[in-house]
Design a protein around this motif. Structure first.
Motif, PDB file in Angstrom:
ATOM      1  N   SER A   1      -1.913   5.423  56.355  1.00 16.05           N
ATOM      2  CA  SER A   1      -2.261   4.063  57.127  1.00 16.05           C
ATOM      3  C   SER A   1      -1.731   4.389  58.600  1.00 16.05           C
ATOM      4  N   VAL A   2      -2.544   3.931  59.616  1.00 16.13           N
ATOM      5  CA  VAL A   2      -2.424   4.183  61.110  1.00 16.13           C
ATOM      6  C   VAL A   2      -2.431   2.859  62.069  1.00 16.13           C
ATOM      7  N   LYS A   3      -1.475   2.939  62.867  1.00 20.89           N
ATOM      8  CA  LYS A   3      -1.979   2.289  64.016  1.00 20.89           C
ATOM      9  C   LYS A   3      -2.552   2.616  65.133  1.00 20.89           C
ATOM     10  N   TYR A   4      -3.760   2.036  66.027  1.00 22.36           N
ATOM     11  CA  TYR A   4      -4.333   2.772  66.662  1.00 22.36           C
ATOM     12  C   TYR A   4      -4.993   1.905  67.848  1.00 22.36           C
ATOM     13  N   TYR A   5      -5.381   2.454  68.746  1.00 25.95           N
ATOM     14  CA  TYR A   5      -6.118   2.060  69.911  1.00 25.95           C
ATOM     15  C   TYR A   5      -7.120   3.170  70.296  1.00 25.95           C
ATOM     16  N   GLY A   6      -8.315   2.910  70.568  1.00 27.62           N
ATOM     17  CA  GLY A   6      -9.341   3.912  71.084  1.00 27.62           C
ATOM     18  C   GLY A   6      -9.944   3.240  72.377  1.00 27.62           C
ATOM     19  N   TYR A   7     -10.174   4.253  73.362  1.00 28.79           N
ATOM     20  CA  TYR A   7     -10.843   3.983  74.560  1.00 28.79           C
ATOM     21  C   TYR A   7     -11.897   4.927  75.065  1.00 28.79           C
ATOM     22  N   ILE A   8     -12.910   4.417  75.892  1.00 31.50           N
ATOM     23  CA  ILE A   8     -13.587   5.330  76.606  1.00 31.50           C
ATOM     24  C   ILE A   8     -13.393   5.263  78.080  1.00 31.50           C
ATOM     25  N   TYR A   9     -14.147   6.100  78.979  1.00 30.64           N
ATOM     26  CA  TYR A   9     -14.231   5.913  80.307  1.00 30.64           C
ATOM     27  C   TYR A   9     -15.327   5.372  80.919  1.00 30.64           C
ATOM     28  N   TYR A  10     -15.497   4.326  81.784  1.00 29.17           N
ATOM     29  CA  TYR A  10     -16.308   4.079  82.724  1.00 29.17           C
ATOM     30  C   TYR A  10     -15.924   4.363  84.174  1.00 29.17           C
ATOM     31  N   GLY A  11     -16.801   5.070  84.770  1.00 22.11           N
ATOM     32  CA  GLY A  11     -16.373   5.226  86.087  1.00 22.11           C
ATOM     33  C   GLY A  11     -15.127   5.605  86.488  1.00 22.11           C
ATOM     34  N   GLY A  12     -14.284   6.121  85.532  1.00 14.95           N
ATOM     35  CA  GLY A  12     -12.881   6.534  85.924  1.00 14.95           C
ATOM     36  C   GLY A  12     -11.910   5.699  85.273  1.00 14.95           C
ATOM     37  N   GLU A  13     -12.219   4.586  84.744  1.00 12.88           N
ATOM     38  CA  GLU A  13     -11.522   3.569  84.294  1.00 12.88           C
ATOM     39  C   GLU A  13     -11.558   3.620  82.663  1.00 12.88           C
ATOM     40  N   ARG A  14     -10.356   3.481  82.345  1.00  7.96           N
ATOM     41  CA  ARG A  14     -10.083   3.536  80.820  1.00  7.96           C
ATOM     42  C   ARG A  14     -10.561   1.853  80.349  1.00  7.96           C
ATOM     43  N   ARG A  15     -11.286   2.098  79.144  1.00  8.16           N
ATOM     44  CA  ARG A  15     -11.468   0.484  78.630  1.00  8.16           C
ATOM     45  C   ARG A  15     -11.453   0.733  77.090  1.00  8.16           C
ATOM     46  N   ILE A  16     -10.758  -0.149  76.755  1.00  6.88           N
ATOM     47  CA  ILE A  16     -10.445  -0.166  75.063  1.00  6.88           C
ATOM     48  C   ILE A  16     -11.621  -0.651  74.641  1.00  6.88           C
ATOM     49  N   PHE A  17     -11.851   0.060  73.684  1.00  2.00           N
ATOM     50  CA  PHE A  17     -13.131  -0.445  72.661  1.00  2.00           C
ATOM     51  C   PHE A  17     -12.968  -0.905  71.109  1.00  2.00           C
ATOM     52  N   ASP A  18     -11.608  -0.562  70.865  1.00  2.00           N
ATOM     53  CA  ASP A  18     -11.158  -1.100  69.616  1.00  2.00           C
ATOM     54  C   ASP A  18      -9.799  -0.957  69.385  1.00  2.00           C
ATOM     55  N   THR A  19      -8.837  -1.803  68.603  1.00  2.00           N
ATOM     56  CA  THR A  19      -7.526  -1.652  68.281  1.00  2.00           C
ATOM     57  C   THR A  19      -7.083  -2.461  67.056  1.00  2.00           C
TER      58      THR A  19
ATOM     59  N   ILE B   1      -4.778  -6.446  81.095  1.00  2.00           N
ATOM     60  CA  ILE B   1      -4.554  -6.120  82.346  1.00  2.00           C
ATOM     61  C   ILE B   1      -4.300  -4.438  82.245  1.00  2.00           C
ATOM     62  N   THR B   2      -3.292  -4.129  81.428  1.00  2.00           N
ATOM     63  CA  THR B   2      -2.962  -2.858  80.962  1.00  2.00           C
ATOM     64  C   THR B   2      -3.904  -2.319  80.383  1.00  2.00           C
ATOM     65  N   TYR B   3      -4.657  -2.823  79.394  1.00  2.00           N
ATOM     66  CA  TYR B   3      -5.485  -2.429  78.417  1.00  2.00           C
ATOM     67  C   TYR B   3      -6.992  -3.198  78.761  1.00  2.00           C
ATOM     68  N   PRO B   4      -7.666  -3.049  79.755  1.00  2.00           N
ATOM     69  CA  PRO B   4      -9.135  -3.484  80.081  1.00  2.00           C
ATOM     70  C   PRO B   4      -9.734  -3.179  78.937  1.00  2.00           C
ATOM     71  N   LYS B   5     -11.061  -3.996  78.655  1.00  2.00           N
ATOM     72  CA  LYS B   5     -11.664  -3.920  77.396  1.00  2.00           C
ATOM     73  C   LYS B   5     -13.266  -3.353  77.840  1.00  2.00           C
TER      74      LYS B   5
END
Length: 273
Positions: free
Chosen positions: A44-62, A72-76
């Motif tokens: 069992s895990v806790k997680y968040y996943g992100y990708i980059y758009y133009g150098g900005e980290r964006r969360i896609f799932d958590t 603010i800290t974790y833009p989506k």
């Protein structure tokens, strides 16, 4: 000191040293026996996943509620979806329910360890070029159009149009007048009524996408898409994720497809096989 007494003291010191070494070794062994994820384990895990758009980290799932709430800290990403619950993710390592890069990344992790797993596109979500369409920024449509009832519903969101009624065209943003309804053939004739030199906003919640009407001539409306920033999520699930001076593309792949994925993962439970 008698020789016999000295011998006894030496013996005690040696035994004490041996016992000390034994207990130290036991503690070391205990630290090495912390559970480690391996093939066949259910974890069992806790997680968040992100990708980059133009150098900005964006969360896609958590599955971490604090991360989901904090934009603010974790833009989506534009396709991020709010969960009904934030339960730990539980799966069996090696049963292929997870993408390959995620499964490989958790192997060798210790209980309560947090790690960033980097998943290349080849071990994440595949990209299908057949789901990508390119469009010109400048387009034309007739002032008067004949639409099927199905196309009319897509453009206006109305199932049963009325004669002489005015509806907002949600695809282009301007108003249209119903000129005629041919119920036998299932055809609706509409009159597009934009104003030259005016901006219109198509769809809803797409403030970065506007349409500028350049001219109306010879029964045709010439307009240009004004794209302020990317990406833009469209109501049909497509994403405008690229443009240049003359073209833009609509991508119907998942937003994470073909991208390097980053997962921050904490293992909170390991059940050995």
């Amino acid at each position: 000191m008698k020789a016999s007494t000295y011998a006894i003291l030496v013996t005690v010191m040696v035994l004490a040293g041996g016992l000390g070494a034994y207990f130290w070794g036991t503690q070391g062994h205990s630290s090495e026996s912390v559970p480690i994820v391996k093939q066949g384990d259910t974890i069992s895990v806790k997680y968040y996943g992100y990708i980059y758009y133009g150098g900005e980290r964006r969360i896609f799932d958590t599955n971490i509620e604090e991360v989901a709430k904090d934009n603010i800290t974790y833009p989506k990403t534009v396709s991020f979806k709010w969960r009904n619950d934030f339960e730990p993710l539980t799966f069996k390592v090696g049963d292929h329910t997870m993408i390959p890069g995620f499964e490989k990344g958790v192997i060798g992790m210790k209980l309560n360890e947090t790690k960033t797993i980097v998943v290349p596109p080849s071990e994440g979500y595949p990209f299908d070029w057949s789901k990508v369409q390119n469009y010109s920024l400048v387009q034309t449509i007739p002032v008067i159009e004949n639409l099927s009832l199905q196309d009319f519903k897509k453009r206006f969101g109305q199932q049963n149009p009325l004669d002489n009624a005015v509806y907002r065209d949600k695809v282009h943003g301007w108003n249209c007048l119903i000129l005629q309804i041919d119920a036998t053939k299932g055809i609706v004739t509409i009159l597009n009524e934009p104003n030259v030199g005016k901006y219109y906003q198509p769809y809803k919640n797409t403030s970065s996408l506007k349409i500028y009407v350049e001219k109306i001539k010879d029964g045709k409306i010439t307009f240009k898409y004004d794209i302020e920033s990317l990406p833009i999520l469209l109501p049909n699930g497509g994403i405008i994720d690229w443009k240049n001076d003359t073209m833009f593309r609509v991508n119907h792949n998942q937003e994470v497809a073909g991208k390097t994925l980053y997962f921050v993962v904490t293992v909170i439970k390991i059940k050995e096989s």
